[in-house]
Write an enzyme that holds these catalytic residues in place. Structure first.
Site, PDB file in Angstrom:
ATOM      1  CB  VAL A   1      -3.950   9.119   9.391  1.00 57.27           C
ATOM      2  CG1 VAL A   1      -3.009   9.262   9.059  1.00 57.27           C
ATOM      3  CG2 VAL A   1      -4.368   7.194  10.744  1.00 57.27           C
TER       4      VAL A   1
ATOM      5  N   PRO B   1      -3.761   3.379  14.433  1.00 54.89           N
ATOM      6  CG  PRO B   1      -2.619   4.290  12.286  1.00 54.89           C
ATOM      7  CD  PRO B   1      -3.375   2.497  12.795  1.00 54.89           C
TER       8      PRO B   1
ATOM      9  CB  SER C   1      -6.294  -2.483   4.784  1.00 56.70           C
ATOM     10  OG  SER C   1      -7.386  -4.086   4.727  1.00 56.70           O
TER      11      SER C   1
ATOM     12  CE1 TYR D   1     -11.029   0.773   6.459  1.00 50.95           C
ATOM     13  CE2 TYR D   1     -11.566   1.202   9.314  1.00 50.95           C
ATOM     14  CZ  TYR D   1     -10.369   0.935   8.373  1.00 50.95           C
ATOM     15  OH  TYR D   1      -9.467   1.454   7.981  1.00 50.95           O
TER      16      TYR D   1
ATOM     17  N   GLY E   1      -1.031   4.362  -1.191  1.00 51.98           N
ATOM     18  CA  GLY E   1      -1.510   5.695  -0.268  1.00 51.98           C
ATOM     19  C   GLY E   1      -1.275   6.522   0.915  1.00 51.98           C
ATOM     20  CG  PHE E   2      -3.501  10.207   3.495  1.00 48.52           C
ATOM     21  CD1 PHE E   2      -2.794  10.839   3.733  1.00 48.52           C
ATOM     22  CD2 PHE E   2      -3.946   9.752   4.827  1.00 48.52           C
ATOM     23  CE1 PHE E   2      -2.984  11.924   4.104  1.00 48.52           C
ATOM     24  CE2 PHE E   2      -3.735  10.437   5.598  1.00 48.52           C
ATOM     25  CZ  PHE E   2      -2.976  12.025   5.214  1.00 48.52           C
TER      26      PHE E   2
ATOM     27  CG  LEU F   1      -3.856  -6.507  -0.262  1.00 54.16           C
ATOM     28  CD1 LEU F   1      -4.411  -6.241   0.356  1.00 54.16           C
ATOM     29  CD2 LEU F   1      -2.014  -6.737   0.486  1.00 54.16           C
TER      30      LEU F   1
ATOM     31  N   GLY G   1       0.740  -1.438  -0.394  1.00 50.01           N
ATOM     32  CA  GLY G   1      -0.563   0.130   0.183  1.00 50.01           C
ATOM     33  C   GLY G   1       1.182   1.398  -0.665  1.00 50.01           C
TER      34      GLY G   1
ATOM     35  CE  LYS H   1      -7.513  -1.609   9.308  1.00 44.69           C
ATOM     36  NZ  LYS H   1      -6.183  -2.180   8.159  1.00 44.69           N
TER      37      LYS H   1
HETATM   38  N1  LIG Z   1      -6.870   7.298   7.149  1.00 48.28           N
HETATM   39  C1  LIG Z   1      -7.044   6.480   8.907  1.00 48.28           C
HETATM   40  O1  LIG Z   1      -7.146   7.483   8.554  1.00 48.28           O
HETATM   41  C2  LIG Z   1      -6.582   5.067   8.758  1.00 48.28           C
HETATM   42  C3  LIG Z   1      -6.871   5.324  10.275  1.00 48.28           C
HETATM   43  C4  LIG Z   1      -6.434   4.069  11.024  1.00 48.28           C
HETATM   44  C5  LIG Z   1      -5.560   2.989  10.180  1.00 48.28           C
HETATM   45  N2  LIG Z   1      -6.008   3.031   8.775  1.00 48.28           N
HETATM   46  C6  LIG Z   1      -5.478   2.057   8.320  1.00 48.28           C
HETATM   47  O2  LIG Z   1      -4.404   2.400   7.634  1.00 48.28           O
HETATM   48  C7  LIG Z   1      -3.727   1.943   6.476  1.00 48.28           C
HETATM   49  C8  LIG Z   1      -3.800   2.702   4.865  1.00 48.28           C
HETATM   50  O3  LIG Z   1      -5.327   3.701   5.139  1.00 48.28           O
HETATM   51  P1  LIG Z   1      -5.076   4.983   4.391  1.00 48.28           P
HETATM   52  O4  LIG Z   1      -5.491   6.202   4.779  1.00 48.28           O
HETATM   53  O5  LIG Z   1      -3.197   5.324   3.701  1.00 48.28           O
HETATM   54  O6  LIG Z   1      -5.802   4.268   2.847  1.00 48.28           O
HETATM   55  P2  LIG Z   1      -5.277   4.621   0.976  1.00 48.28           P
HETATM   56  O7  LIG Z   1      -5.090   5.974   1.384  1.00 48.28           O
HETATM   57  O8  LIG Z   1      -7.136   4.173   0.687  1.00 48.28           O
HETATM   58  O9  LIG Z   1      -4.814   4.017   0.712  1.00 48.28           O
HETATM   59  C9  LIG Z   1      -4.839   2.223   0.945  1.00 48.28           C
HETATM   60  C10 LIG Z   1      -3.546   1.591  -0.328  1.00 48.28           C
HETATM   61  O10 LIG Z   1      -4.691   0.233   0.663  1.00 48.28           O
HETATM   62  C11 LIG Z   1      -3.610  -0.333  -1.164  1.00 48.28           C
HETATM   63  N3  LIG Z   1      -4.988  -1.421  -1.400  1.00 48.28           N
HETATM   64  C12 LIG Z   1      -6.103  -1.805  -1.508  1.00 48.28           C
HETATM   65  N4  LIG Z   1      -6.906  -3.231  -1.861  1.00 48.28           N
HETATM   66  C13 LIG Z   1      -5.945  -3.463  -1.786  1.00 48.28           C
HETATM   67  C14 LIG Z   1      -5.581  -5.014  -2.951  1.00 48.28           C
HETATM   68  N5  LIG Z   1      -6.656  -5.377  -2.713  1.00 48.28           N
HETATM   69  N6  LIG Z   1      -4.462  -5.339  -3.092  1.00 48.28           N
HETATM   70  C15 LIG Z   1      -3.188  -4.480  -3.468  1.00 48.28           C
HETATM   71  N7  LIG Z   1      -3.655  -3.049  -2.722  1.00 48.28           N
HETATM   72  C16 LIG Z   1      -4.884  -2.698  -1.079  1.00 48.28           C
HETATM   73  C17 LIG Z   1      -4.390   0.860  -1.965  1.00 48.28           C
HETATM   74  O11 LIG Z   1      -3.795   0.340  -3.095  1.00 48.28           O
HETATM   75  P3  LIG Z   1      -4.115   1.323  -4.670  1.00 48.28           P
HETATM   76  O12 LIG Z   1      -3.701   3.310  -4.168  1.00 48.28           O
HETATM   77  O13 LIG Z   1      -3.638   1.265  -5.450  1.00 48.28           O
HETATM   78  O14 LIG Z   1      -5.602   2.313  -4.090  1.00 48.28           O
HETATM   79  C18 LIG Z   1      -3.588   1.850  -1.212  1.00 48.28           C
HETATM   80  O15 LIG Z   1      -1.796   2.057  -1.603  1.00 48.28           O
HETATM   81  C19 LIG Z   1      -5.304   1.171   5.825  1.00 48.28           C
HETATM   82  O16 LIG Z   1      -5.010  -0.674   6.402  1.00 48.28           O
HETATM   83  C20 LIG Z   1      -6.216   1.271   6.848  1.00 48.28           C
HETATM   84  O17 LIG Z   1      -6.985   0.414   7.231  1.00 48.28           O
HETATM   85  C21 LIG Z   1      -6.238   4.589   8.071  1.00 48.28           C
END
Ligand SMILES: NC(=O)c1ccc[n+]([C@@H]2O[C@H](COP(=O)([O-])OP(=O)(O)OC[C@H]3O[C@@H](n4cnc5c(N)ncnc54)[C@H](OP(=O)(O)O)[C@@H]3O)[C@@H](O)[C@H]2O)c1
Length: 333
Positions: free
Chosen positions: A202, A199, A96, A172, A19-20, A75, A16, A176
């Protein structure tokens, strides 16, 4: 397996990476001299790769040497994971699906990639001889937890009530929670060294070209949306702190278990009130004092990470950095 000795210790894989959170983690890892295998879902999509390549360029002068490699993974495709992880001594499993609204096929959209995806990554890590895996879980694996005692601050031994989530179709948090539980089970069965970060919401500067779910929350708030995110909130955290916390957990062999990662445990109403105070020109709605019933506020909710040496960015700075990023990218005016 490629690489060896000291050199290999500095090679890590970030699933990932596009992603963000993932792209910030890649940025800080490159800055610290690591070689990074970052994964994307589509190598031919510039929206996934361009900002990552820019991160490498940004550091080329101070720390030269092509240290970023981008891999295409799914994945649910084990072979693609083996290829990305091979040669790494550490894995940050960040990828994820983050879908909160519009879930029409929970199994396919969320549960399979989260749960089976995590197991595939851990299995590939074990097979590749990886020393430690940092798993990105969430506060969504701690809450909603309606039966948690009302007089006790929620902490790492608190788990989301999956039956409550099923009754309320909160897919969701189910994804998780079940993914994290599966990871712990795998670690117990195989002896793989894993450590987990949970986290909160974020926020901060956005590196990818699109906006993710947590930053969308802030945009909606600024537009006047009065949603209270009852089941999805425990406090904000700066994306850079989340990246640093991942690395701290990887590098510090004494770190173990789960790690709540929030600037402080707060209600969404506290966050909204602070945004309204700092940016009165937006139509931020007034919310009830307690938007998260039963959640005790705590300044040191992330004591485990604080004790490991993490200094959390203040709520004011989190909001300011997020606002600047949203403005500079034209998401808000
Ligand atoms: N943002 C928050 O507030 C927050 C809080 C707690 C935990 N998290 C966790 O932190 C992680 C990243 O979140 P984020 O906010 O950065 O979200 P995001 O920007 O949507 O990033 C998600 C990443 O996962 C990849 N992904 C999703 N499905 C996939 C699949 N089937 N195969 C391969 N790659 C896949 C996406 O790839 P693509 O770019 O190609 O779609 C992207 O790189 C996640 O596990 C999330 O649950 C986030």
């Amino acid at each position: 397996m490629s690489g060896g000795g000291e050199e290999k210790k500095k090679i890590v894989c970030v699933t990932g990476g596009s992603g963000f959170i993932g792209s910030w983690l890649v940025r800080v890892l490159l800055y610290r001299g690591y070689t990074v295998h970052a994964t994307v879902q589509n190598l031919n999509d510039e929206k996934e790769t361009k900002h990552l390549l820019a991160l490498e360029e940004e550091q080329e002068e101070s720390k030269p040497g092509h240290r970023l490699r981008i891999f295409e993974i799914d994945l649910l495709n084990y072979d693609s994971l083996i290829a990305a992880i091979d040669g790494s001594s550490g894995v940050f499993h960040v990828a994820s699906p983050c879908i909160v609204d519009r879930v029409h096929d929970p199994e396919k959209q969320l549960l399979q990639p989260a749960i089976q995806g995590t197991l595939n990554v851990l299995k590939a890590a074990k097979e590749s001889g990886v020393k430690r895996v940092v798993v990105t879980s969430s506060i969504s694996a701690l809450t909603p937890s309606p039966d948690w005692p009302a007089d006790v601050v929620k902490r790492e031994d608190c788990w989301t009530d999956v039956e409550y989530c099923k009754r309320n179709e909160l897919w969701y948090p189910i994804s998780k929670t079940m993914a994290e539980k599966a990871a712990w089970e795998f670690a117990k069965d195989t002896g793989l060294d894993i450590v987990v970060i949970n986290p909160g919401t974020v926020m901060g500067p956005i590196l990818p070209p699109s906006v993710n779910a947590s930053m969308l929350m802030l945009i909606r708030l600024l537009e006047g949306c009065s949603e209270e995110y009852k089941d999805f909130y425990m406090g904000p955290v700066h994306v850079k702190d989340v990246a640093l916390a991942h690395i701290l957990l990887y590098e510090n062999s004494s770190a173990s278990g789960r790690h709540l990662c929030v600037e402080a445990i707060r209600h969404y109403s506290d966050f909204a009130a602070k945004v309204a105070e700092l940016y009165p020109e937006y139509k931020v709605p007034r919310l009830p004092k307690d938007t998260q019933p039963g959640l005790l506020r705590a300044e040191d909710g992330s004591k485990k990470l604080i004790d490991l040496g993490l200094h959390f960015t203040s709520i004011e700075e989190i909001i300011k950095d997020s606002m600047e990023s949203l403005k500079s990218r034209g998401y808000i005016s």
